[in-house]
Design an enzyme around this catalytic site. Sequence first.
Site, mmCIF file in Angstrom:
data_model
loop_
_atom_site.group_PDB
_atom_site.id
_atom_site.type_symbol
_atom_site.label_atom_id
_atom_site.label_comp_id
_atom_site.label_asym_id
_atom_site.label_seq_id
_atom_site.Cartn_x
_atom_site.Cartn_y
_atom_site.Cartn_z
ATOM 1 N N TYR A 1 1.058 0.149 11.658
ATOM 2 C CA TYR A 1 1.210 -0.237 10.238
ATOM 3 C C TYR A 1 -0.081 -0.880 9.733
ATOM 4 C CZ TYR A 1 2.779 -3.548 6.546
ATOM 5 O OH TYR A 1 2.904 -4.311 5.409
ATOM 6 N N SER B 1 -2.079 -5.062 2.956
ATOM 7 C CA SER B 1 -1.500 -6.163 3.744
ATOM 8 C C SER B 1 -2.632 -6.920 4.427
ATOM 9 C CB SER B 1 -0.555 -5.597 4.807
ATOM 10 O OG SER B 1 -0.245 -6.592 5.769
HETATM 11 P P1 NAP Z 1 10.854 -4.764 0.905
HETATM 12 O O1 NAP Z 1 11.442 -5.994 0.295
HETATM 13 O O2 NAP Z 1 11.364 -4.285 2.219
HETATM 14 O O3 NAP Z 1 10.968 -3.573 -0.181
HETATM 15 C C1 NAP Z 1 10.471 -2.322 0.158
HETATM 16 C C2 NAP Z 1 10.603 -1.393 -1.019
HETATM 17 O O4 NAP Z 1 10.053 -0.125 -0.637
HETATM 18 C C3 NAP Z 1 12.040 -1.164 -1.419
HETATM 19 O O5 NAP Z 1 12.096 -1.016 -2.824
HETATM 20 C C4 NAP Z 1 12.371 0.166 -0.730
HETATM 21 O O6 NAP Z 1 13.344 0.926 -1.412
HETATM 22 C C5 NAP Z 1 11.047 0.892 -0.824
HETATM 23 N N1 NAP Z 1 10.886 1.925 0.177
HETATM 24 C C6 NAP Z 1 10.868 1.793 1.521
HETATM 25 N N2 NAP Z 1 10.692 2.994 2.102
HETATM 26 C C7 NAP Z 1 10.614 3.892 1.091
HETATM 27 C C8 NAP Z 1 10.437 5.307 1.037
HETATM 28 N N3 NAP Z 1 10.322 6.042 2.151
HETATM 29 N N4 NAP Z 1 10.390 5.895 -0.176
HETATM 30 C C9 NAP Z 1 10.526 5.162 -1.321
HETATM 31 N N5 NAP Z 1 10.694 3.840 -1.320
HETATM 32 C C10 NAP Z 1 10.736 3.216 -0.135
HETATM 33 O O7 NAP Z 1 9.269 -4.898 1.095
HETATM 34 P P2 NAP Z 1 8.200 -5.887 0.431
HETATM 35 O O8 NAP Z 1 8.056 -7.052 1.330
HETATM 36 O O9 NAP Z 1 8.509 -6.084 -1.008
HETATM 37 O O10 NAP Z 1 6.889 -5.003 0.619
HETATM 38 C C11 NAP Z 1 6.299 -4.286 -0.458
HETATM 39 C C12 NAP Z 1 4.905 -3.866 -0.038
HETATM 40 O O11 NAP Z 1 4.172 -5.033 0.344
HETATM 41 C C13 NAP Z 1 4.872 -2.933 1.169
HETATM 42 O O12 NAP Z 1 3.848 -1.982 0.999
HETATM 43 C C14 NAP Z 1 4.539 -3.872 2.326
HETATM 44 O O13 NAP Z 1 3.887 -3.189 3.373
HETATM 45 C C15 NAP Z 1 3.612 -4.852 1.631
HETATM 46 N N6 NAP Z 1 3.499 -6.154 2.300
HETATM 47 C C16 NAP Z 1 4.569 -6.964 2.465
HETATM 48 C C17 NAP Z 1 4.407 -8.177 3.120
HETATM 49 C C18 NAP Z 1 5.554 -9.146 3.355
HETATM 50 O O14 NAP Z 1 5.357 -10.116 4.110
HETATM 51 N N7 NAP Z 1 6.718 -8.943 2.761
HETATM 52 C C19 NAP Z 1 3.155 -8.545 3.594
HETATM 53 C C20 NAP Z 1 2.087 -7.698 3.393
HETATM 54 C C21 NAP Z 1 2.261 -6.498 2.742
HETATM 55 P P3 NAP Z 1 14.916 0.868 -1.027
HETATM 56 O O15 NAP Z 1 15.335 -0.567 -1.126
HETATM 57 O O16 NAP Z 1 15.573 1.719 -2.050
HETATM 58 O O17 NAP Z 1 15.027 1.394 0.372
#
Ligand code: NAP
Length: 245
Positions: A154, A140
Amino acid sequence: MIVTGGSRGIGAATVRAAGRAGYDVCINYRSSAEKAQALVDELQAMGRRAIAVCVDMANEADILQLFESADRALGPVSVLVNNAGGVPSGRHRVDSIRADDLDQVLRLNLGAVILASREAVKRMSTAHGGSGGVIINVSSASARLGAPNLWMDYAAAKGGVDTFTQGLAIEIADEGIRVNGVRPGLIDTDMHAATGMPDRVVRAAKHLPMKRAGTAEEVAEAILWLASPAASYVSGAIIDVAGAR
Ligand code: NAP
């Protein structure tokens, strides 16, 4: 390819892009069973093999189960995308961080990356009889920015992911495995609603250099490139997909 947290957001976009690129995919999820199954159906309709495995990436025994399921159904993994992650609910300053929340944040955002990489290396490394592979860690931009007044725990975990990416890349560079990271900025996914700030993307976007958030597909493009032979001499790199932030 194994994509952790593949049911929604960046993970789901990666799964779709992987299907289009010809990968068979093991999709990990924790609670979004219907979305994970819909992705399996989508990939199978493209002629790919795909499975969805419900395990909690914050738990070591579950991580072992994920890899064993992938071994049985698809054979040894060749690409691992460590994507599952998330921020604690609400925003908090350092003086309100609780030890049990911190433990969960570190287990999911850092511990899972290290333990899943260990399982991947055991299967991919030429030193273990494997035929090589690629590991891509989703970090991130907060690893650089620190996320003050939001989620410094985080952000610190993601900083650890970047350090681990660089160390592991060197440690196994001559074992046929490349290790890289992507560092997304603000990406328009459900993650923000889950933190209790559903309007965060709209509010924050106008303050960003490009005046918009990124999309999950834009992050997936970078992940698929890192996985591909086009990136054959790229290891230990961390690509910012953060719109100049
Ligand atoms: P998201 O839409 O909230 O999706 C999160 C995913 O992770 C979902 O598939 C969820 O599964 C799964 N997950 C959460 N907790 C889990 C656990 N304990 N075990 C297994 N699976 C789990 O998030 P996203 O925005 O796509 O983020 C994906 C990655 O990008 C993360 O590492 C996040 O930190 C990083 N990131 C995101 C952003 C942003 O702005 N969105 C920015 C920087 C970095 P379920 O749906 O089945 O619960």
